[in-house]
Design a protein around this motif. Sequence first.
Motif, PDB file in Angstrom:
ATOM      1  N   GLN A  35      -5.593  16.139  45.211  1.00  0.00           N
ATOM      2  CA  GLN A  35      -4.361  15.286  44.649  1.00  0.00           C
ATOM      3  C   GLN A  35      -5.770  14.700  43.434  1.00  0.00           C
ATOM      4  OE1 GLN A  35      -4.832  11.180  46.912  1.00  0.00           O
ATOM      5  NE2 GLN A  35      -2.030  11.328  47.181  1.00  0.00           N
ATOM      6  N   GLN A  36      -6.759  14.539  43.880  1.00  0.00           N
ATOM      7  CA  GLN A  36      -7.732  14.084  42.472  1.00  0.00           C
ATOM      8  C   GLN A  36      -7.069  15.435  41.588  1.00  0.00           C
ATOM      9  OE1 GLN A  36     -11.463  13.143  43.582  1.00  0.00           O
ATOM     10  NE2 GLN A  36     -11.581  12.545  41.361  1.00  0.00           N
ATOM     11  N   ALA A  37      -7.255  16.324  41.653  1.00  0.00           N
ATOM     12  CA  ALA A  37      -7.589  17.528  40.503  1.00  0.00           C
ATOM     13  C   ALA A  37      -5.892  17.620  39.852  1.00  0.00           C
ATOM     14  CB  ALA A  37      -7.273  18.724  41.847  1.00  0.00           C
ATOM     15  N   GLY A  38      -4.559  16.602  40.448  1.00  0.00           N
ATOM     16  CA  GLY A  38      -3.673  16.845  40.066  1.00  0.00           C
ATOM     17  C   GLY A  38      -2.391  17.333  40.442  1.00  0.00           C
ATOM     18  N   ILE A  39      -2.481  18.549  41.638  1.00  0.00           N
ATOM     19  CA  ILE A  39      -1.779  19.209  42.822  1.00  0.00           C
ATOM     20  C   ILE A  39      -1.416  18.712  43.751  1.00  0.00           C
ATOM     21  CG2 ILE A  39      -2.493  21.125  40.949  1.00  0.00           C
ATOM     22  CD1 ILE A  39      -4.267  22.374  43.006  1.00  0.00           C
ATOM     23  N   GLY A  40      -1.328  17.399  44.002  1.00  0.00           N
ATOM     24  CA  GLY A  40      -1.097  17.155  45.624  1.00  0.00           C
ATOM     25  C   GLY A  40       0.700  17.222  45.782  1.00  0.00           C
ATOM     26  N   TYR A  41       0.946  17.819  44.649  1.00  0.00           N
ATOM     27  CA  TYR A  41       2.503  18.048  44.835  1.00  0.00           C
ATOM     28  C   TYR A  41       2.719  19.348  45.507  1.00  0.00           C
ATOM     29  CZ  TYR A  41       1.984  21.043  40.682  1.00  0.00           C
ATOM     30  OH  TYR A  41       1.243  21.602  39.862  1.00  0.00           O
ATOM     31  N   LEU A  73      -1.660  21.621  32.122  1.00  0.00           N
ATOM     32  CA  LEU A  73      -1.764  20.500  32.762  1.00  0.00           C
ATOM     33  C   LEU A  73      -0.695  19.173  31.742  1.00  0.00           C
ATOM     34  CD1 LEU A  73      -3.089  18.499  35.624  1.00  0.00           C
ATOM     35  CD2 LEU A  73      -5.161  18.880  33.972  1.00  0.00           C
ATOM     36  N   HIS A  74      -0.437  18.234  32.569  1.00  0.00           N
ATOM     37  CA  HIS A  74       0.123  16.923  31.443  1.00  0.00           C
ATOM     38  C   HIS A  74      -0.245  16.430  31.159  1.00  0.00           C
ATOM     39  CE1 HIS A  74       3.158  14.005  30.697  1.00  0.00           C
ATOM     40  NE2 HIS A  74       3.902  14.958  30.104  1.00  0.00           N
ATOM     41  N   PRO A  75      -0.288  15.636  29.816  1.00  0.00           N
ATOM     42  CA  PRO A  75      -1.665  14.821  29.489  1.00  0.00           C
ATOM     43  C   PRO A  75      -1.883  13.120  30.038  1.00  0.00           C
ATOM     44  CG  PRO A  75       0.178  15.477  27.722  1.00  0.00           C
ATOM     45  CD  PRO A  75       0.237  16.346  29.081  1.00  0.00           C
ATOM     46  N   ARG A  76      -0.741  13.416  31.381  1.00  0.00           N
ATOM     47  CA  ARG A  76      -0.627  12.336  31.993  1.00  0.00           C
ATOM     48  C   ARG A  76      -1.839  12.487  32.907  1.00  0.00           C
ATOM     49  NH1 ARG A  76       4.153  11.370  36.550  1.00  0.00           N
ATOM     50  NH2 ARG A  76       2.717  12.484  37.216  1.00  0.00           N
ATOM     51  N   ASP A  77      -1.741  13.777  33.148  1.00  0.00           N
ATOM     52  CA  ASP A  77      -3.015  13.916  34.650  1.00  0.00           C
ATOM     53  C   ASP A  77      -4.292  14.590  33.743  1.00  0.00           C
ATOM     54  OD1 ASP A  77      -0.818  13.897  36.462  1.00  0.00           O
ATOM     55  OD2 ASP A  77      -0.037  15.949  35.860  1.00  0.00           O
ATOM     56  N   THR A  78      -4.340  14.482  33.017  1.00  0.00           N
ATOM     57  CA  THR A  78      -5.941  15.409  32.477  1.00  0.00           C
ATOM     58  C   THR A  78      -7.485  13.925  32.972  1.00  0.00           C
ATOM     59  OG1 THR A  78      -4.691  15.940  30.449  1.00  0.00           O
ATOM     60  CG2 THR A  78      -7.498  15.187  30.355  1.00  0.00           C
ATOM     61  N   GLN A  79      -6.642  12.740  33.082  1.00  0.00           N
ATOM     62  CA  GLN A  79      -7.797  12.317  33.010  1.00  0.00           C
ATOM     63  C   GLN A  79      -7.860  12.406  34.830  1.00  0.00           C
ATOM     64  OE1 GLN A  79      -9.416   9.252  31.151  1.00  0.00           O
ATOM     65  NE2 GLN A  79     -10.477   9.505  32.909  1.00  0.00           N
ATOM     66  N   ASN A  80      -7.169  12.478  35.471  1.00  0.00           N
ATOM     67  CA  ASN A  80      -7.211  13.182  36.590  1.00  0.00           C
ATOM     68  C   ASN A  80      -8.628  13.901  37.215  1.00  0.00           C
ATOM     69  OD1 ASN A  80      -6.476  11.000  38.572  1.00  0.00           O
ATOM     70  ND2 ASN A  80      -4.232  12.115  38.593  1.00  0.00           N
ATOM     71  N   LEU A  81      -7.930  15.195  36.402  1.00  0.00           N
ATOM     72  CA  LEU A  81      -9.157  16.537  36.639  1.00  0.00           C
ATOM     73  C   LEU A  81     -10.642  16.003  36.248  1.00  0.00           C
ATOM     74  CD1 LEU A  81      -9.569  18.930  36.525  1.00  0.00           C
ATOM     75  CD2 LEU A  81      -8.480  18.862  34.412  1.00  0.00           C
ATOM     76  N   LEU A  82     -10.876  15.248  35.002  1.00  0.00           N
ATOM     77  CA  LEU A  82     -11.738  14.611  34.204  1.00  0.00           C
ATOM     78  C   LEU A  82     -12.876  13.883  35.381  1.00  0.00           C
ATOM     79  CD1 LEU A  82     -13.435  14.653  31.875  1.00  0.00           C
ATOM     80  CD2 LEU A  82     -12.399  12.362  31.254  1.00  0.00           C
ATOM     81  N   GLN A  83     -11.982  13.385  36.162  1.00  0.00           N
ATOM     82  CA  GLN A  83     -12.913  12.758  37.254  1.00  0.00           C
ATOM     83  C   GLN A  83     -13.193  13.095  38.385  1.00  0.00           C
ATOM     84  OE1 GLN A  83     -13.539   9.374  37.021  1.00  0.00           O
ATOM     85  NE2 GLN A  83     -15.012  10.510  39.038  1.00  0.00           N
ATOM     86  N   THR A  84     -12.669  15.166  38.450  1.00  0.00           N
ATOM     87  CA  THR A  84     -12.580  15.235  38.891  1.00  0.00           C
ATOM     88  C   THR A  84     -14.155  16.130  38.869  1.00  0.00           C
ATOM     89  OG1 THR A  84     -11.171  16.040  40.434  1.00  0.00           O
ATOM     90  CG2 THR A  84     -12.197  17.636  40.318  1.00  0.00           C
ATOM     91  N   LEU A  85     -13.980  16.159  37.454  1.00  0.00           N
ATOM     92  CA  LEU A  85     -15.330  17.234  37.061  1.00  0.00           C
ATOM     93  C   LEU A  85     -16.001  16.195  36.884  1.00  0.00           C
ATOM     94  CD1 LEU A  85     -13.411  18.655  33.429  1.00  0.00           C
ATOM     95  CD2 LEU A  85     -14.266  19.819  35.350  1.00  0.00           C
ATOM     96  N   PHE A  86     -16.281  15.220  36.123  1.00  0.00           N
ATOM     97  CA  PHE A  86     -17.277  14.065  36.675  1.00  0.00           C
ATOM     98  C   PHE A  86     -18.332  14.397  38.554  1.00  0.00           C
ATOM     99  CE2 PHE A  86     -15.590  11.049  33.395  1.00  0.00           C
ATOM    100  CZ  PHE A  86     -16.033  12.074  32.821  1.00  0.00           C
TER     101      PHE A  86
END
Length: 700
Positions: free
Chosen positions: A394-400, A442-455
């Motif tokens: 979900q955090q990686a932006g693929i919860g759908y 990845l849509h720019p809207r979801d980039t922040q969630n991906l970045l949090q996964t990398l963190f």
Amino acid sequence: MTSGEKSPSIRIRGARTHNLQNVSIDLPLGKLIVMTGVSGSGKSSLAFDTLFAEGQRRYLESVSVHTRTLLKQLPRPEVDEVSGLPPTVCVDQRVTTAPARSTLAITTDIYDYLRLLYARAGTAHCTQCSKPVESQSVDQIVERLLRLPERTKLMVLSPMVRARRGSHKDVFERISRNGFVRVRVDGELLDIADVPDLPAGKEHNVDAVIDRIIVKDGIDQRLRESVQLAVRESDGTCVVCEQIDGRWCDRFFSTKFSCPDCNLSFPAPEPRTFSFNSASGACPDCEGFGVTGLVDDSADITVFRKAPCRTCDGSRLQPFARGVTFLGESIADFTSLSVEDALARLRSWESSLPSRSPAVNSVGAGSTQELSNEAALVAAKTLPDIQRRLKCLQQAGIGYLTLNRPVRTLSGGEFQRARLAACLGTGLHGACFVLDEPTAGLHPRDTQNLLQTLFDIRDSGATVVVVEHDGLIMRAADFLVDLGPGAGVEGGRLLFAGSPADAADTCDSPTSRYLRGDISSGVLNNVGRTGHTDEHTGGQRNQGGTHLAAAVGEVSQGQLFPTEDTCPSEKLTIRNARCNNLKNLTVDIPLNKLVCVTGVSGSGKSSLIIDTLLPVVTAHLNRNRDSSLAAADADCDGVDGMELLQRVVAVDNRPLSGTRRSCIATYSKLWNDVRKIFAKCRASRARGYAAGRFSSNSGD
């Protein structure tokens, strides 16, 4: 660590892979490292072909030669020294490398935990009447056997190994030690002393022969003792082999799972029971793929098209596995949920577990089901691991995405983010993860969630190396590596290594100018193609001066935003597209235009174009199958206007196909013309050389 000590780092010296020009750099461990630069500057050569390739080579040195032959090995990198390198993991976007049966749940290891949960805490049901199966006592087994006709020949067997790889020497030693003299190995009766060495790489079945009996009066006690001994040796199961018309037929009995009403017995559920990659769990008709070929006579000729398997309804599992439930829900029902819905379902289950009450309400099933103490304990151990991995998805932006979504139907970006979530869920510490543009698709809207996964991966103790062009990822890096200044022979040099803030303030390169806001991200990749290297500064200058950004700004608004053609004369019309998450979508696509399909991640872009439009148009133009059947496979009513097309070309991120000798020149057909030129030379004609003589694939 004292102030005088250096922080631990990966030391690279003299990297010359591809266009790298003796690059030497120290990469700090435990940090988010972003490698950037114009396309062709050498980012992938340093990250994948040097760093990851060296890590893979060192790992393969520790395994057997036979194991190495089973793995695809990268060429040894051309580098003088790589030290301080931890175990490396490559997370790329090559969906085609995934097994054909692999799903999202399998890729993220969620399915492994689900198999354990359903095998140890699930409730089995009869495949015929759907009632919960109950344990069958030894007396009940004996009573059923005594009902057989007089003089029926029986063999009482104790199953020791079922479809497991190995030589199983320890099993044969145990059988001999317990006093049994005969065994049945893969269906063949043998003396225990004559058992050959079994191939360790193949699956085998091993049964100990407990007794040979003929049904007659006075055999009750002997039969009971034999059955008791069989179930004791095999933890509650026994096989009675009955001779019928000269053939031996197995009847399976279990003291744990049987249906007295239907006279059916079932093996105890095991994790492999729910695996559609194994013959123990896969549907026999579709072999675990969930789809079968369907004969369609609607066209002039009989053709085949894919359809959900009628036997398993697309669940891929055998009937017994489909009938096992946990709190009223089968494993197929659970994996059909999206990641977000599965998280909600798991939270409801977990909220019931701490109380360990004897009765737990079945979520969504409308009934009450009892959980034993053992089942509750198994659930308490497995559900948190499943939930943690679902949260990572979900955090990686693929919860759908649904958990049973085939991996090969995912986009490259979705596949990479799924693997990222799997890496985070495993809790690997101290590894080095190498990623290839995780923001792709990845849509720019979801980039922040991906970045949090990398963190989160970084904070777990890992080192994260990312090849990336996205500005948000670059600015969030702990350590930025800028390569360039141009592409190909004009690249491969280390322009900067340090913090992103220092790169913007002190460095003069396309990346630094982008970080300062001098150029836009859309121009960043083209800078290296129009500029040349300043030999004194190592920086980048434009052939027309330093006014590239200004030149871009001079483009008229009419060129950037052309006048809309509300009524295109030529167009394609996709009718009622229903693939994946599309909701009966009908859309017109104008021809002879640059058409952009956009939307947030998971909105259906790839489903509309790649999974719906492309296969239908390809079938129509290639004439290899009826386009109406291709439309049915693509879940749409059809595509109108295809007669206006002459050719279709799919350009995606999959690796170029070809032989191991192929290069860009062969793939682009350039060598075809070059070989023809050489074949026309006087010396070639004198020797009778044809164009094929100059092909590296030719035996000539």
